[in-house]
Design a protein around this motif. Structure first.
Motif, mmCIF file in Angstrom:
data_model
loop_
_atom_site.group_PDB
_atom_site.id
_atom_site.type_symbol
_atom_site.label_atom_id
_atom_site.label_comp_id
_atom_site.label_asym_id
_atom_site.label_seq_id
_atom_site.Cartn_x
_atom_site.Cartn_y
_atom_site.Cartn_z
ATOM 1 N N TRP A 163 0.826 -1.210 0.000
ATOM 2 C CA TRP A 163 0.000 0.000 0.000
ATOM 3 C C TRP A 163 0.863 1.264 0.000
ATOM 4 C CZ3 TRP A 163 -5.138 -0.363 -0.593
ATOM 5 C CH2 TRP A 163 -5.730 -1.593 -0.336
ATOM 6 N N VAL A 164 0.347 2.306 -0.670
ATOM 7 C CA VAL A 164 0.961 3.635 -0.641
ATOM 8 C C VAL A 164 -0.155 4.647 -0.413
ATOM 9 C CG1 VAL A 164 2.240 5.369 -1.962
ATOM 10 C CG2 VAL A 164 2.788 2.967 -2.243
ATOM 11 N N LEU A 193 3.552 4.091 -8.497
ATOM 12 C CA LEU A 193 2.341 4.108 -7.685
ATOM 13 C C LEU A 193 1.931 5.529 -7.319
ATOM 14 C CD1 LEU A 193 3.101 1.005 -5.450
ATOM 15 C CD2 LEU A 193 1.637 1.131 -7.470
ATOM 16 N N VAL A 194 2.893 6.419 -7.153
ATOM 17 C CA VAL A 194 2.568 7.829 -6.923
ATOM 18 C C VAL A 194 1.929 8.436 -8.175
ATOM 19 C CG1 VAL A 194 3.557 10.134 -6.526
ATOM 20 C CG2 VAL A 194 4.216 8.222 -5.077
ATOM 21 N N VAL A 205 6.065 -1.986 0.083
ATOM 22 C CA VAL A 205 6.205 -1.637 -1.332
ATOM 23 C C VAL A 205 7.688 -1.430 -1.641
ATOM 24 C CG1 VAL A 205 5.684 0.099 -3.091
ATOM 25 C CG2 VAL A 205 3.926 -0.600 -1.488
ATOM 26 N N THR A 210 3.933 4.274 3.306
ATOM 27 C CA THR A 210 3.964 3.035 2.516
ATOM 28 C C THR A 210 3.899 1.837 3.446
ATOM 29 O OG1 THR A 210 6.365 2.828 2.556
ATOM 30 C CG2 THR A 210 5.413 4.037 0.712
ATOM 31 N N TRP A 211 3.486 0.728 2.887
ATOM 32 C CA TRP A 211 3.497 -0.541 3.595
ATOM 33 C C TRP A 211 3.846 -1.629 2.589
ATOM 34 C CZ3 TRP A 211 3.836 -2.465 8.212
ATOM 35 C CH2 TRP A 211 3.553 -3.796 8.422
ATOM 36 N N SER A 242 2.833 13.104 -3.775
ATOM 37 C CA SER A 242 4.022 12.536 -3.143
ATOM 38 C C SER A 242 3.604 11.439 -2.159
ATOM 39 C CB SER A 242 4.824 13.622 -2.424
ATOM 40 O OG SER A 242 4.086 14.131 -1.345
ATOM 41 N N VAL A 243 4.573 10.648 -1.734
ATOM 42 C CA VAL A 243 4.328 9.553 -0.797
ATOM 43 C C VAL A 243 4.169 10.109 0.612
ATOM 44 C CG1 VAL A 243 5.317 7.485 0.243
ATOM 45 C CG2 VAL A 243 5.617 7.897 -2.189
ATOM 46 N N LYS A 263 7.664 2.951 -6.119
ATOM 47 C CA LYS A 263 6.966 4.084 -5.517
ATOM 48 C C LYS A 263 6.632 5.160 -6.535
ATOM 49 C CE LYS A 263 8.665 3.387 -0.866
ATOM 50 N NZ LYS A 263 9.556 3.877 0.169
ATOM 51 N N VAL A 277 -0.914 8.476 -0.980
ATOM 52 C CA VAL A 277 -0.398 9.581 -1.795
ATOM 53 C C VAL A 277 -1.172 10.849 -1.430
ATOM 54 C CG1 VAL A 277 -0.074 10.433 -4.152
ATOM 55 C CG2 VAL A 277 0.165 7.993 -3.669
#
Length: 90
Positions: free
Chosen positions: A6-7, A33-34, A25, A22-23, A18-19, A30, A9
Motif C-alpha cells: 500500500w501507498v 504508484l505515486v 512496497v 507506505t506498507w 508525493s508519498v 513508488k 499519496v
C-alpha cells in the motif's frame, strides 16, 4: 481489500503528488504508484491498472497490478490510497 502493498499519496507543499506513507512496497515502484495516485487525485475517482509495466504513464518495469482509491474530505479529493499486488513487495 486484499492487496499486500500500500501507498498513501497526498500533495506536497507545491501541490504535486508525493508519498505520505507506505506498507510493503519496493522502493523502485513508488514512483509508478505515486503517478497512479496522482491521476486519481486529479480525477477524483477510482482507477485500476492490470499491469503497470504495460502502461507508459506509470514507468514501471515490474509487472504489478494496482488500484487507487480517492481520499475525500468535504467534497474535495485530498489524496489517494493505492494498493498493489505481490510484484510490488520488498
Amino acid at each position: 481489500m486484499p492487496a499486500p502493498g500500500w501507498v498513501v499519496v497526498g500533495p506536497d507543499r507545491a501541490g504535486a503528488p508525493s508519498v505520505l506513507a507506505t506498507w510493503q512496497v519496493a522502493a523502485e515502484l513508488k514512483t509508478a504508484l505515486v503517478a497512479l495516485g496522482g491521476q486519481v487525485m486529479r480525477a477524483g475517482r477510482c482507477h485500476g491498472v492490470r499491469d503497470l509495466s504495460d502502461d507508459r504513464r506509470y514507468g514501471s518495469a515490474r509487472p504489478v497490478a494496482a488500484i487507487a482509491i480517492p481520499l475525500a474530505c468535504r467534497g474535495d479529493t485530498v489524496g489517494a490510497l493505492v494498493g498493489a499486488t505481490d510484484g510490488a513487495l520488498v
